[in-house]
Design a protein around this motif. Structure first.
Motif, PDB file in Angstrom:
ATOM      1  N   PRO A 176      15.125  18.338  -0.770  1.00  0.00           N
ATOM      2  CA  PRO A 176      15.485  17.234   0.129  1.00  0.00           C
ATOM      3  C   PRO A 176      15.360  17.551   1.613  1.00  0.00           C
ATOM      4  CG  PRO A 176      16.990  17.293  -1.716  1.00  0.00           C
ATOM      5  CD  PRO A 176      16.120  18.508  -1.848  1.00  0.00           C
ATOM      6  N   ALA A 177      15.695  18.758   2.023  1.00  0.00           N
ATOM      7  CA  ALA A 177      15.610  19.092   3.451  1.00  0.00           C
ATOM      8  C   ALA A 177      14.167  19.033   3.943  1.00  0.00           C
ATOM      9  CB  ALA A 177      16.205  20.477   3.707  1.00  0.00           C
ATOM     10  N   GLN A 178      13.219  19.518   3.129  1.00  0.00           N
ATOM     11  CA  GLN A 178      11.810  19.462   3.515  1.00  0.00           C
ATOM     12  C   GLN A 178      11.301  18.023   3.518  1.00  0.00           C
ATOM     13  OE1 GLN A 178       9.294  22.252   1.375  1.00  0.00           O
ATOM     14  NE2 GLN A 178      10.941  23.761   1.255  1.00  0.00           N
ATOM     15  N   VAL A 179      11.739  17.241   2.546  1.00  0.00           N
ATOM     16  CA  VAL A 179      11.365  15.832   2.518  1.00  0.00           C
ATOM     17  C   VAL A 179      11.888  15.110   3.754  1.00  0.00           C
ATOM     18  CG1 VAL A 179      11.697  13.651   1.281  1.00  0.00           C
ATOM     19  CG2 VAL A 179      11.181  15.746   0.012  1.00  0.00           C
ATOM     20  N   ALA A 180      13.104  15.439   4.154  1.00  0.00           N
ATOM     21  CA  ALA A 180      13.700  14.812   5.333  1.00  0.00           C
ATOM     22  C   ALA A 180      12.876  15.099   6.584  1.00  0.00           C
ATOM     23  CB  ALA A 180      15.129  15.305   5.522  1.00  0.00           C
ATOM     24  N   GLU A 181      12.386  16.322   6.715  1.00  0.00           N
ATOM     25  CA  GLU A 181      11.557  16.678   7.871  1.00  0.00           C
ATOM     26  C   GLU A 181      10.275  15.850   7.896  1.00  0.00           C
ATOM     27  OE1 GLU A 181      10.823  20.835   7.699  1.00  0.00           O
ATOM     28  OE2 GLU A 181      12.913  21.412   8.048  1.00  0.00           O
ATOM     29  N   LYS A 182       9.661  15.694   6.733  1.00  0.00           N
ATOM     30  CA  LYS A 182       8.410  14.938   6.649  1.00  0.00           C
ATOM     31  C   LYS A 182       8.655  13.462   6.967  1.00  0.00           C
ATOM     32  CE  LYS A 182       5.799  16.380   3.367  1.00  0.00           C
ATOM     33  NZ  LYS A 182       5.164  16.567   2.032  1.00  0.00           N
ATOM     34  N   ILE A 183       9.732  12.917   6.423  1.00  0.00           N
ATOM     35  CA  ILE A 183      10.074  11.521   6.692  1.00  0.00           C
ATOM     36  C   ILE A 183      10.274  11.296   8.183  1.00  0.00           C
ATOM     37  CG2 ILE A 183      11.947   9.832   6.454  1.00  0.00           C
ATOM     38  CD1 ILE A 183      12.173  10.656   3.526  1.00  0.00           C
ATOM     39  N   ALA A 184      10.961  12.224   8.833  1.00  0.00           N
ATOM     40  CA  ALA A 184      11.228  12.086  10.269  1.00  0.00           C
ATOM     41  C   ALA A 184       9.924  12.033  11.059  1.00  0.00           C
ATOM     42  CB  ALA A 184      12.106  13.232  10.751  1.00  0.00           C
ATOM     43  N   LYS A 185       8.948  12.857  10.688  1.00  0.00           N
ATOM     44  CA  LYS A 185       7.661  12.872  11.386  1.00  0.00           C
ATOM     45  C   LYS A 185       6.924  11.547  11.215  1.00  0.00           C
ATOM     46  CE  LYS A 185       6.888  17.878  10.928  1.00  0.00           C
ATOM     47  NZ  LYS A 185       6.042  18.915  10.280  1.00  0.00           N
ATOM     48  N   VAL A 186       6.870  11.072   9.972  1.00  0.00           N
ATOM     49  CA  VAL A 186       6.140   9.833   9.715  1.00  0.00           C
ATOM     50  C   VAL A 186       6.850   8.651  10.364  1.00  0.00           C
ATOM     51  CG1 VAL A 186       5.302   8.274   7.920  1.00  0.00           C
ATOM     52  CG2 VAL A 186       5.213  10.740   7.564  1.00  0.00           C
ATOM     53  N   ARG A 187       8.161   8.645  10.309  1.00  0.00           N
ATOM     54  CA  ARG A 187       8.940   7.555  10.904  1.00  0.00           C
ATOM     55  C   ARG A 187       8.697   7.501  12.418  1.00  0.00           C
ATOM     56  NH1 ARG A 187      14.567   7.992   8.674  1.00  0.00           N
ATOM     57  NH2 ARG A 187      13.866   6.560   7.038  1.00  0.00           N
ATOM     58  N   GLU A 188       8.635   8.648  13.052  1.00  0.00           N
ATOM     59  CA  GLU A 188       8.388   8.692  14.497  1.00  0.00           C
ATOM     60  C   GLU A 188       6.992   8.169  14.833  1.00  0.00           C
ATOM     61  OE1 GLU A 188       8.300  11.982  18.177  1.00  0.00           O
ATOM     62  OE2 GLU A 188       8.926  12.574  16.148  1.00  0.00           O
ATOM     63  N   LEU A 224       0.837  -1.190   0.000  1.00  0.00           N
ATOM     64  CA  LEU A 224       0.000   0.000   0.000  1.00  0.00           C
ATOM     65  C   LEU A 224       0.877   1.245   0.000  1.00  0.00           C
ATOM     66  CD1 LEU A 224      -2.674  -0.978   2.690  1.00  0.00           C
ATOM     67  CD2 LEU A 224      -2.777  -1.318   0.207  1.00  0.00           C
ATOM     68  N   TYR A 225       0.647   2.113  -0.994  1.00  0.00           N
ATOM     69  CA  TYR A 225       1.326   3.400  -1.108  1.00  0.00           C
ATOM     70  C   TYR A 225       0.317   4.489  -0.752  1.00  0.00           C
ATOM     71  CZ  TYR A 225       5.123   1.132  -3.758  1.00  0.00           C
ATOM     72  OH  TYR A 225       6.173   0.336  -4.148  1.00  0.00           O
ATOM     73  N   PHE A 226       0.811   5.571  -0.170  1.00  0.00           N
ATOM     74  CA  PHE A 226      -0.113   6.588   0.340  1.00  0.00           C
ATOM     75  C   PHE A 226       0.643   7.899   0.502  1.00  0.00           C
ATOM     76  CE2 PHE A 226      -1.488   8.909   4.138  1.00  0.00           C
ATOM     77  CZ  PHE A 226      -2.869   8.994   4.001  1.00  0.00           C
ATOM     78  N   GLY A 227      -0.023   9.019   0.195  1.00  0.00           N
ATOM     79  CA  GLY A 227       0.568  10.328   0.408  1.00  0.00           C
ATOM     80  C   GLY A 227      -0.390  11.256   1.113  1.00  0.00           C
ATOM     81  N   GLY A 228       0.147  12.253   1.745  1.00  0.00           N
ATOM     82  CA  GLY A 228      -0.639  13.251   2.462  1.00  0.00           C
ATOM     83  C   GLY A 228       0.251  13.992   3.423  1.00  0.00           C
ATOM     84  N   SER A 229       0.156  15.324   3.445  1.00  0.00           N
ATOM     85  CA  SER A 229       1.078  16.133   4.252  1.00  0.00           C
ATOM     86  C   SER A 229       0.433  16.759   5.472  1.00  0.00           C
ATOM     87  CB  SER A 229       1.674  17.251   3.379  1.00  0.00           C
ATOM     88  OG  SER A 229       2.407  16.719   2.298  1.00  0.00           O
ATOM     89  N   THR A 272       5.675  11.308  -1.016  1.00  0.00           N
ATOM     90  CA  THR A 272       5.582  12.761  -0.972  1.00  0.00           C
ATOM     91  C   THR A 272       5.909  13.315  -2.340  1.00  0.00           C
ATOM     92  OG1 THR A 272       6.419  14.793   0.084  1.00  0.00           O
ATOM     93  CG2 THR A 272       7.998  13.001  -0.231  1.00  0.00           C
ATOM     94  N   TRP A 273       5.376  14.477  -2.649  1.00  0.00           N
ATOM     95  CA  TRP A 273       5.776  15.148  -3.873  1.00  0.00           C
ATOM     96  C   TRP A 273       7.174  15.727  -3.689  1.00  0.00           C
ATOM     97  CZ3 TRP A 273       0.275  17.455  -3.800  1.00  0.00           C
ATOM     98  CH2 TRP A 273      -0.610  16.600  -4.469  1.00  0.00           C
ATOM     99  N   PHE A 301       9.934   4.932   2.110  1.00  0.00           N
ATOM    100  CA  PHE A 301       9.549   6.279   1.699  1.00  0.00           C
ATOM    101  C   PHE A 301       9.854   6.491   0.226  1.00  0.00           C
ATOM    102  CE2 PHE A 301      10.290   6.357   6.218  1.00  0.00           C
ATOM    103  CZ  PHE A 301       9.182   7.040   6.691  1.00  0.00           C
ATOM    104  N   GLY A 302       8.939   7.201  -0.437  1.00  0.00           N
ATOM    105  CA  GLY A 302       9.094   7.450  -1.859  1.00  0.00           C
ATOM    106  C   GLY A 302       8.806   8.896  -2.200  1.00  0.00           C
ATOM    107  N   VAL A 303       9.265   9.327  -3.369  1.00  0.00           N
ATOM    108  CA  VAL A 303       9.044  10.697  -3.816  1.00  0.00           C
ATOM    109  C   VAL A 303       8.565  10.662  -5.267  1.00  0.00           C
ATOM    110  CG1 VAL A 303      11.451  11.020  -4.557  1.00  0.00           C
ATOM    111  CG2 VAL A 303      10.061  13.012  -3.947  1.00  0.00           C
TER     112      VAL A 303
END
Length: 384
Positions: free
Chosen positions: A208-220, A181-186, A203-204, A231-233
């Motif tokens: 990279p720095a903004q993507v890293a912040e989002k990944i960190a939130k979801v990973r937590e 299952l793949y899924f996106g949403g910010s 994520t769209w 994680f995918g882009v």
């Protein structure tokens, strides 16, 4: 660790412009020079397969062909290519979706991937009979995915939620393997859904720095449920033998736009409730007059596509080595899967596949995928 590459099926049409079908007008002519008939889509799918892409994303919405039917028709046109089928949980029964995915998985020989699109445009959602607001849609997606997973347990499944209710939900057989299952949403409403249910968070293409912040939130959030996600882009790409050639192609796309088209597109995109879409718009600010390099928001990351297109609005632009550099940078912050596209999709699949993939392989970032040896040689001829 290697990266996984996917391509895109242009089921709303294709061509040498980034103007979408519904942004075109009589003075500009049609947005798509190539209709999305099965013959052309089969060419794109076979090109992606020959170039070693893992799968192809098929969009969902008003302005494209139905993803389930289109990809089902392409199963027999391909051999190992997977299909990342996008659909909206607000317009289909979760038990039916589980059944359809299971059937697709069996008929395709295990080549099903599912992209869950909650929907961020209230106007379009209402076209399909969905009157939920933004946060309600994500709450319903949460329940929807709980039911799909329950149906795939192999036992009759009961569920009673605020938005959905099923009793004895089951299907013919459990798909083997279960489709990822793949899924996106910010938004704050979206991230917990990803953490609880999905396999790959998309994520769209923000920097990279903004993507890293989002990944960190979801990973937590996922860790709180004892889960680990990939994680995918989602990005476009313009790669050429030299950087100058690539930027010249980006300039051609920009030159084909009129201020009126940009204004029209931006007025439509401004109405979106999608936080991800709002973040895309903020990257370029609708500045057609910024020039091609003025829309470079990070080295070799270009926001020009988002001037007139919703969804993914950025592109990797540069020489094959420069595009590989940026992919490597995204990978360094946690991105493992790349869902790519280009205009036109047939030609750009070959530019990327023959130019960037070997570069990634030399860097040890790509598992070796041998050239396709088809039992149907005539299917491997791409009409460029």
């Amino acid at each position: 660790m290697s990266v996984t590459l996917h391509w895109f099926l242009p089921t709303s049409g294709d061509g040498r412009t980034i103007v979408e079908r519904f942004h075109a007008n009589k003075s500009a002519g049609p947005a798509a020079q190539r209709d999305p008939d099965i013959g052309y889509l089969a060419q794109v799918a076979r090109a992606a397969e020959r170039q070693g892409f893992e799968g192809v994303l098929t969009p969902t919405g008003t302005w494209c062909e139905d993803a389930w039917l289109t990809t089902a028709a392409l199963i027999r046109e391909t051999e190992r290519l997977k299909f990342l089928v996008a659909f909206r949980p607000g317009v289909i029964s979760p038990t039916l979706a589980a059944q359809m995915a299971g059937t697709f998985q069996r008929l395709s020989g295990g080549r099903t991937l599912l992209n869950i699109v909650t929907g961020g445009d209230a106007v379009e959602q209402r076209r399909f009979g969905d009157w939920h607001d933004h946060d309600q849609r994500y709450a319903r997606t949460d329940e929807f995915l709980s039911i799909v997973r329950g149906v795939w347990s192999g036992k009759p499944f009961d569920f009673s939620g605020e938005h959905l209710k099923v009793e004895g939900a089951t299907t013919l057989a459990v798909p083997d393997p279960l489709p990822p299952l793949y899924f996106g949403g910010s938004s704050p409403a979206a991230l917990p859904v990803a953490a609880r249910h999905v396999d790959v968070y998309l994520t769209w293409g923000e920097p990279p720095a903004q993507v890293a912040e989002k990944i960190a939130k979801v990973r937590e959030l996922a860790a709180e449920h004892g889960r680990t996600l990939r994680f995918g882009v989602r990005l476009h790409t313009i790669s050429r033998d030299t950087s100058a050639e690539a930027w010249a192609e980006a300039q051609k796309l920009l030159d084909a736009l009129s201020p009126e088209q940009v204004v029209k597109a931006q007025s439509q995109l401004a109405a979106s409730e999608s936080i991800g879409q709002q973040r895309m718009v903020a990257l370029h600010g609708g500045r057609l007059d910024a020039g091609v390099r003025g829309l470079e928001i990070h080295p070799n990351l270009w926001a020009g596509v988002g001037l007139v297109r919703g969804g993914a609005g950025t592109a990797l632009v540069g020489s094959h080595a420069e595009v590989a550099d940026l992919i490597e940078e995204y990978h360094s912050v946690g991105v493992d899967e790349f869902v790519l596209s280009g205009y036109p999709h047939l030609e750009e699949a070959y530019w990327f596949g023959e130019g960037v993939r070997p570069e990634l392989a030399r860097r040890g970032l790509l598992a070796d995928v041998p050239a396709l040896r088809s039992a149907h040689p005539e299917r491997n001829v791409a009409a460029l």
